[in-house]
Design a protein around this motif. Structure first.
Motif, PDB file in Angstrom:
ATOM      1  N   TYR A 173      15.060  34.539   5.878  1.00 22.28           N
ATOM      2  CA  TYR A 173      16.162  34.190   6.756  1.00 22.28           C
ATOM      3  C   TYR A 173      16.783  33.024   5.885  1.00 22.28           C
ATOM      4  CZ  TYR A 173      14.445  37.622   9.860  1.00 22.28           C
ATOM      5  OH  TYR A 173      13.955  38.978  10.443  1.00 22.28           O
ATOM      6  N   ASP A 183      17.168  29.804  16.209  1.00 25.49           N
ATOM      7  CA  ASP A 183      18.306  30.625  15.793  1.00 25.49           C
ATOM      8  C   ASP A 183      17.540  31.714  14.867  1.00 25.49           C
ATOM      9  OD1 ASP A 183      21.079  31.527  14.748  1.00 25.49           O
ATOM     10  OD2 ASP A 183      20.074  30.706  12.867  1.00 25.49           O
ATOM     11  N   ARG A 187      17.382  35.892  15.319  1.00 27.47           N
ATOM     12  CA  ARG A 187      17.696  36.750  14.308  1.00 27.47           C
ATOM     13  C   ARG A 187      16.590  37.709  13.987  1.00 27.47           C
ATOM     14  NH1 ARG A 187      19.548  32.671  10.108  1.00 27.47           N
ATOM     15  NH2 ARG A 187      19.622  34.130   8.780  1.00 27.47           N
TER      16      ARG A 187
END
Length: 350
Positions: A173, A183, A187
């Motif tokens: 990521y 965050d 995701r």
């Protein structure tokens, strides 16, 4: 007769002044073009700076100076910023400086928000403790989950009451400096849900799995049993046939997971006999939750296992990570003895 000489002298002076002005203008233009387009001297790979919330243009210019950018006056930088439409439109974030960049490149990057993006990789087979420890070690992330226990973490991720194990898809990521660890987890959680939905919607007929959650649990066992991608459907096939026949799964990774931090790298006979919710030697069916994070390949294997009649498997023992599959317990015992022989050849007696 003197007047023409005076006029000639004036013309000469004016011509010289025009030439001088033209020379100055050419020099100024050439300097301006060079300032905009020439590579900034002294930049090294790895140089960079951070535009913070509330930074003025002059404050950012000061950070550029601190980072080694000494070309151009403040006025030249301000004029170029207005020309490029960058004045007042600098995006917050971390920016890289590299050899060959010009002043125009630097301002365009800030205008367009071309910030540095870092990578964080979730590894297939990690458990939630390993994932949270890896996030805590990442210095460029903001650690908003640090004070949350697992239950509070899942509630924050809008999955209250959901066990955190296996709920995040292993991938790499991208993030920017100062992003929150939450965050990345959001995701990864969303990515897992999409991958699980896709695998479940294309599942084979007659699987002994009642829900998509069952598929996730089985995929986590497959993930821990082999690191060889092409073996995953065969491993899944063994476990599916065992479930169909009512046999216990008898898989060591679930026992190890149930031992938690008491596992010291070795699994002993008494560990196989000690009952926990995850001991598939003492309990029927699937364990209550996943035991690790699973990749998309393991999910596909669990929902579309390979056909066959093998009910047992054991490592080859040659260091390859591969397995020997057997149809009967007698065949399996032969494979186990061969595994022990190879192991002792490599490492000596246990």
């Amino acid at each position: 007769m003197a007047a023409p000489r005076r006029r000639s002298g004036l013309v000469l002076v004016l011509a010289l002044l025009a030439l001088l002005a033209g020379g100055v203008a050419y020099w100024a233009w050439d300097r301006w073009q060079g300032f905009q387009q020439d590579p900034l001297p002294g930049l090294q790979a790895g140089d960079g700076y951070v535009v913070a919330q509330g930074d003025s243009f002059l404050r950012v210019l000061g950070k550029l100076r601190e980072a080694g950018v000494h070309t151009g006056t403040d006025l030249e930088w301000q004029v170029l910023a207005r020309q490029l439409g960058a004045a007042g439109r600098l995006h917050v974030g971390e920016y890289a400086l590299a050899p060959g960049m010009s002043a125009r490149d630097v301002l365009t990057n800030m205008r367009d928000g071309r910030v540095v993006r870092h990578r964080f990789t979730l590894v297939e087979g990690w458990n939630i403790r390993e994932l949270r420890a890896a996030l805590a070690r990442e210095p460029l992330l903001q650690h908003d989950s640090a004070e949350l226990d697992d239950a509070a973490l899942m509630a924050t991720l809008e999955q209250p009451g959901v066990h955190p194990e296996g709920r995040f898809l292993p991938e790499t990521y991208l993030f920017t400096r100062g992003d929150s660890d939450l965050d990345i987890l959001r995701r990864a959680s969303s990515a897992l849900e999409r991958a699980l939905d896709e695998a479940w919607s294309t599942r084979a007929d007659d699987l002994p799995l009642q829900t998509r959650e069952d598929a996730l649990v089985l995929a986590s066992i497959v993930e821990k049993e082999t690191g060889i991608p092409e073996e995953r459907p065969a491993i899944a096939g063994v476990f599916v046939r065992r479930l169909q026949l009512g046999m216990r799964l008898q898989t060591d990774p679930t026992v190890i997971y149930g031992m938690g931090e008491a596992f010291d790298g070795n699994i002993r006979r008494r560990d196989l006999q000690t009952d926990t919710p995850y001991n598939t030697y003492t309990r029927d069916g699937l364990p209550p939750t996943p035991i690790a994070m699973v990749g998309a390949d393991a999910l596909r294997a669990a929902t579309r296992p390979a056909d066959g009649d093998a009910l047992f498997f054991v490592a080859v023992g040659d260091g390859s990570g591969r397995h020997v599959f057997s149809r009967t317990y007698a065949e399996h015992n032969v494979a186990v003895r061969e595994y022990v022989r190879r192991y002792r050849e490599r490492f000596g007696p246990r």
